[in-house]
Enzyme design. Structure first.
Site, PDB file in Angstrom:
ATOM      1  N   GLU A  45       2.115  13.977  -4.035  1.00  0.00           N
ATOM      2  CA  GLU A  45       2.793  12.779  -3.537  1.00  0.00           C
ATOM      3  C   GLU A  45       3.124  11.905  -4.745  1.00  0.00           C
ATOM      4  O   GLU A  45       2.226  11.482  -5.475  1.00  0.00           O
ATOM      5  CB  GLU A  45       1.904  12.029  -2.555  1.00  0.00           C
ATOM      6  CG  GLU A  45       2.608  10.890  -1.853  1.00  0.00           C
ATOM      7  CD  GLU A  45       1.721  10.169  -0.850  1.00  0.00           C
ATOM      8  OE1 GLU A  45       2.080   9.033  -0.488  1.00  0.00           O
ATOM      9  OE2 GLU A  45       0.668  10.714  -0.452  1.00  0.00           O
ATOM     10  N   ASP A  56       0.257  -1.135  -0.498  1.00  0.00           N
ATOM     11  CA  ASP A  56      -0.619  -0.760  -1.605  1.00  0.00           C
ATOM     12  C   ASP A  56      -1.599  -1.856  -1.978  1.00  0.00           C
ATOM     13  O   ASP A  56      -1.258  -3.033  -2.030  1.00  0.00           O
ATOM     14  CB  ASP A  56       0.220  -0.392  -2.837  1.00  0.00           C
ATOM     15  CG  ASP A  56       0.970   0.899  -2.645  1.00  0.00           C
ATOM     16  OD1 ASP A  56       0.403   1.799  -1.996  1.00  0.00           O
ATOM     17  OD2 ASP A  56       2.103   1.013  -3.118  1.00  0.00           O
TER      18      ASP A  56
END
Length: 265
Positions: A45, A56
């Site tokens: 990824e 995030d």
């Protein structure tokens, strides 16, 4: 059968590491990808650095900042993939990008570019499932998988998303941003079981996985794990080594050792 379908077909204990394109620099990102495949990664990824990463936590935000110092753009990030392939990377690559840079680039143009650059799938964490029709159609046209992200919400919504998933279903272990967690939410196993009843593709789980005990515990109900923050944190700690050509090999070895210990049964 696509490269991604071949990678997940009938396989258990899939290991999907996440790294940020351009972190700690573009050339070392390529070396990291190759090292992770050597260590046992089934799929890579690759995160596109972004200045406002909603999903995030601080670890991956810091990685984006390191990458953006090298003027890493969406185009430059995609262009790393054929360079990885040229140096021997064989595993599928899933590109993780937020919706704003995707829309600025153009959804159809982005998918075509990704396909030209030998990307295998796309994951857009902040694009609602219901708004992905244009992206879905473009992915279908260019034989890319649009990876579905499923959070522990209502069973009806889980069923809807899981039933239409391609490649694999990415289950979020808990609500909130990415990051290391000491303990996984105990409800994650029931959530994974629910998703598996509706999905025809492998079910993998991510967000907060950083220890071998967690990987082993999740193997009971998941077909694989995504590990991001734990690896990205180590990349940050080894930044000086990885940026020094004379110490690069040692830095890569430490990352390979960490991953091998994380996924060894």
């Amino acid at each position: 059968m696509s490269r991604l379908e071949a990678a997940v077909n009938g396989k258990k204990n899939l290991f999907i590491p996440f790294i940020t394109a351009g972190d700690p620099n573009p050339e070392v990102t390529i070396e990291l990808a190759l090292t992770l495949e050597e260590a046992g990664a089934d799929i890579l990824e690759l995160g596109i650095p972004y200045s406002d990463p909603l999903a995030d936590g601080p670890v991956i935000q810091a990685a984006s900042k390191r990458a953006l110092k090298h003027e890493m753009t969406l185009e430059k990030a995609l262009s790393l993939v054929p360079k990885m392939r040229a140096q021997g990377l064989t595993i599928p690559v899933i590109v993780f990008t937020y919706v704003n840079p995707l829309l600025q680039y153009g959804e159809e143009q982005f998918v075509k570019r990704a396909a030209d650059y030998q990307v295998d799938g796309i994951l857009v964490p902040d694009m609602p499932f219901e708004e992905g029709e244009v992206l879905q159609a473009a992915c279908q046209e260019h034989n890319l998988s649009l990876i579905s992200l499923v959070a522990p919400t209502s069973n009806k919504r889980i069923e809807k998303i899981a039933a239409r998933a391609q490649g694999f279903v990415y289950c979020v272990s808990s609500l909130g941003v990415t990051g290391l967690r000491d303990e996984l939410d105990p409800r994650v196993h029931e959530f994974l079981q629910t998703v598996k009843t509706h999905a025809s593709v492998p079910v993998v789980v991510g967000f907060g996985i950083s220890r071998r005990e967690q990987v082993e515990a999740l193997a009971e109900n998941a077909d694989g794990v995504v590990v991001g923050s734990a690896i990205v944190k180590l990349v940050g700690e080894l930044e000086d080594e990885l940026n020094d050509p004379e110490k690069l090999e040692d830095g890569l070895f430490k990352i390979k050792r960490f991953v091998s210990e994380l996924i060894s049964s």
